[in-house]
Design an enzyme around this catalytic site. Structure first.
Site, short mmCIF file in Angstrom:
data_model
loop_
_atom_site.label_atom_id
_atom_site.label_comp_id
_atom_site.label_asym_id
_atom_site.label_seq_id
_atom_site.Cartn_x
_atom_site.Cartn_y
_atom_site.Cartn_z
CG HIS A 17 -1.94 1.14 1.14
ND1 HIS A 17 -3.28 0.92 0.90
CD2 HIS A 17 -1.80 2.48 1.24
CE1 HIS A 17 -3.91 2.09 0.87
NE2 HIS A 17 -3.02 3.05 1.06
CG HIS B 48 -1.02 7.01 -1.64
ND1 HIS B 48 -2.25 7.14 -2.26
CD2 HIS B 48 -1.24 6.30 -0.51
CE1 HIS B 48 -3.18 6.55 -1.52
NE2 HIS B 48 -2.59 6.03 -0.45
CD GLN C 154 -6.94 11.30 -1.81
OE1 GLN C 154 -5.78 10.92 -1.84
NE2 GLN C 154 -7.73 11.13 -0.77
CG HIS D 87 -7.54 4.36 0.57
ND1 HIS D 87 -7.02 3.90 -0.61
CD2 HIS D 87 -6.54 5.05 1.18
CE1 HIS D 87 -5.75 4.30 -0.69
NE2 HIS D 87 -5.43 4.98 0.36
CD GLU E 239 -6.66 6.69 5.71
OE1 GLU E 239 -7.02 6.74 4.54
OE2 GLU E 239 -5.52 7.03 6.11
CG ASP F 114 -0.90 5.19 3.42
OD1 ASP F 114 -1.17 5.35 2.22
OD2 ASP F 114 -1.67 5.53 4.34
CD1 TRP G 243 -3.00 12.69 4.21
CD2 TRP G 243 -1.86 12.43 2.30
NE1 TRP G 243 -3.85 12.98 3.16
CE2 TRP G 243 -3.17 12.84 1.99
CE3 TRP G 243 -0.95 12.22 1.26
CZ2 TRP G 243 -3.60 13.02 0.67
CZ3 TRP G 243 -1.38 12.40 -0.04
CH2 TRP G 243 -2.69 12.80 -0.33
#
Ligand code: FE2
Length: 424
Positions: free
Chosen positions: A57, A59, A152, A210, A213, A309, A315
């Site tokens: 997982h 991005h 997203q 996702h 979350e 992630d 983030w």
């Protein structure tokens, strides 16, 4: 004549003094104490030879963009999404590709040779999709990069969301993604799960959403995802990522949910570094950890992997592609401190993650790809404890990265000259 022979290696399953013989791209023999002529012979000195690390997982379209156009001041998931929204109009394909390739260099040096990356499909130009498809092709000799079409901004919430996602799949994106908890209502979230699973079933694709979350104990899209996986015959092909709401759910409800997830063959990915950072942000004290129920899911027979992630993106400002750091955090947050628990965390960044990605030729078996990592550690427990140095990384029989042995030199009378933090 062999191309490569590694001798005196320890394997993650506890076998020691193992020899691994390689011809071309494949492991041709694996046995204790084998000696045979080879072009290249490596003495592992009893150290751990592991299959490559796998990040199930990630991005990659956002990685290494930390601080662009500004830093996420609150550190929350929602401000991260807002910062990403501000960055999107400024992105160029060249910048995405350059950052992704830099991250892939880091990954290889860390023995991380397979990555499942989500790619944002919300922008109708699909620039990030094209950029990561180009990266996927370029890194194919050294990294298996699998892409997930990730809406997203919400596949139903954002205009043209379904169409953009389908066009990304048409371009060759491998997996169907989603973000049901970000849709406008719970009902819309459930509708998106059903719709996206149907798209995957029609096209014969895997699913990775996702899912839940949040810290909301009533966010239950994992239930819908498991139900849809069963209804559409997608057992073993669907994954729920994050599932942090499960941390906060009612225990009685979870006792009913876990068998449903297990029956549906849905796997779960926890992202310890990110979950512990982003969740619980509305709490005062006690502050929830937010990570999903990893040992309980594993005990119920669910395949659980850990993902990184984020690395240096809107983030999360930390990270360097080290899946042992991920496993280290995972075992702390989940309190998986037994010897078996620690080994389970090692599996969560190797074999379990490979299973999520449906990787072919993965593992230390005769006939598998000759891809593996020699660690400066003797076993998986020590590897996690030390977040061990990757001495050598091979991909399909070829050495792709090396790091010299790390030793601290001491200048203390009567004490050793050099130490590597190995327990005697
Ligand atoms: Fe994610």
């Amino acid at each position: 004549m062999l191309d490569l022979l590694i001798q005196n290696a320890a394997l993650p399953d506890g076998r020691s003094n193992m020899s691994i013989a390689v011809r071309g791209e494949k492991i041709v023999e694996l046995s204790a104490g084998l000696d045979a002529p080879a072009r290249d012979v490596v003495d592992a000195h009893g150290r751990l030879l592991s299959p490559p690390f796998v990040d199930a997982h990630f991005h990659m379209d956002a990685t290494l963009s930390y601080g662009l156009p500004r830093v996420n001041a609150s550190g929350t998931l929602l401000e991260g999404i807002a910062v990403w929204g501000e960055l999107k109009p400024l992105l160029t394909a060249e910048a995405i590709i350059e950052r992704a390739l830099t991250y892939c260099d880091w990954a290889v040096a860390r023995g991380l040779l397979a990555i499942r990356s989500h790619v944002d499909t919300s922008d109708p130009s699909l620039m990030a999709v094209d950029a990561l498809l180009a990266v996927k092709k370029q890194v194919a000799p050294y990294i298996d990069l699998q892409l997930v079409a990730f809406p997203q901004d919400g596949v139903l919430r954002s205009p043209g969301g379904v169409d953009n996602l389908k066009r990304a799949l048409d371009k060759g994106v491998d997996v169907v993604g989603g973000i049901p908890h970000f849709e406008r209502t719970s009902e819309q979230g459930a509708t998106s799960v059903k719709l996206l699973c149907e798209i995957a079933a029609e096209r014969g694709l895997l699913v990775d959403m996702h899912c839940d979350e949040s810290d909301d104990p009533l966010s239950r899209h994992i239930e819908t995802l498991a139900f849809e996986a069963q209804r559409l015959g997608l057992q073993g092909r669907v994954n729920g990522s994050h599932c942090t709401s499960m941390h906060s759910m009612d225990n009685y409800y979870v006792s009913k949910l876990l068998p449903l997830i297990a029956e549906s063959g849905v796997s779960v990915i926890a992202n310890p570094l990110i979950n512990i950072t982003l969740q619980g942000r509305h709490d005062t004290y006690p502050k929830r950890r937010g990570m999903t129920r990893v040992p309980e899911l594993m005990a119920a027979g669910v395949n659980v992997a850990f993902g990184h992630d984020c690395v240096m993106d809107p983030w999360y400002g930390m990270g360097s592609g080290d899946m042992l750091e991920v496993a280290h955090m995972g075992l702390h947050v989940a309190q998986m401190t037994s010897q078996q628990g620690i080994r389970d965390c090692f599996d969560a960044v190797t074999t379990n993650a490979a299973k999520v990605m449906h990787l072919q030729g993965y593992g230390l078996e005769v006939g598998c790809d000759a891809s593996f990592v020699l660690l400066q550690a003797r076993d998986p427990v020590e590897a996690i404890r030390l977040r061990a140095n990757r001495l050598k990384v091979w991909r399909k029989g070829k050495l792709v990265a090396e790091t010299p042995e790390v030793m601290a030199r001491l200048q203390l009378a009567g004490r050793p000259e050099a130490i590597g933090f190995s327990h005697p």
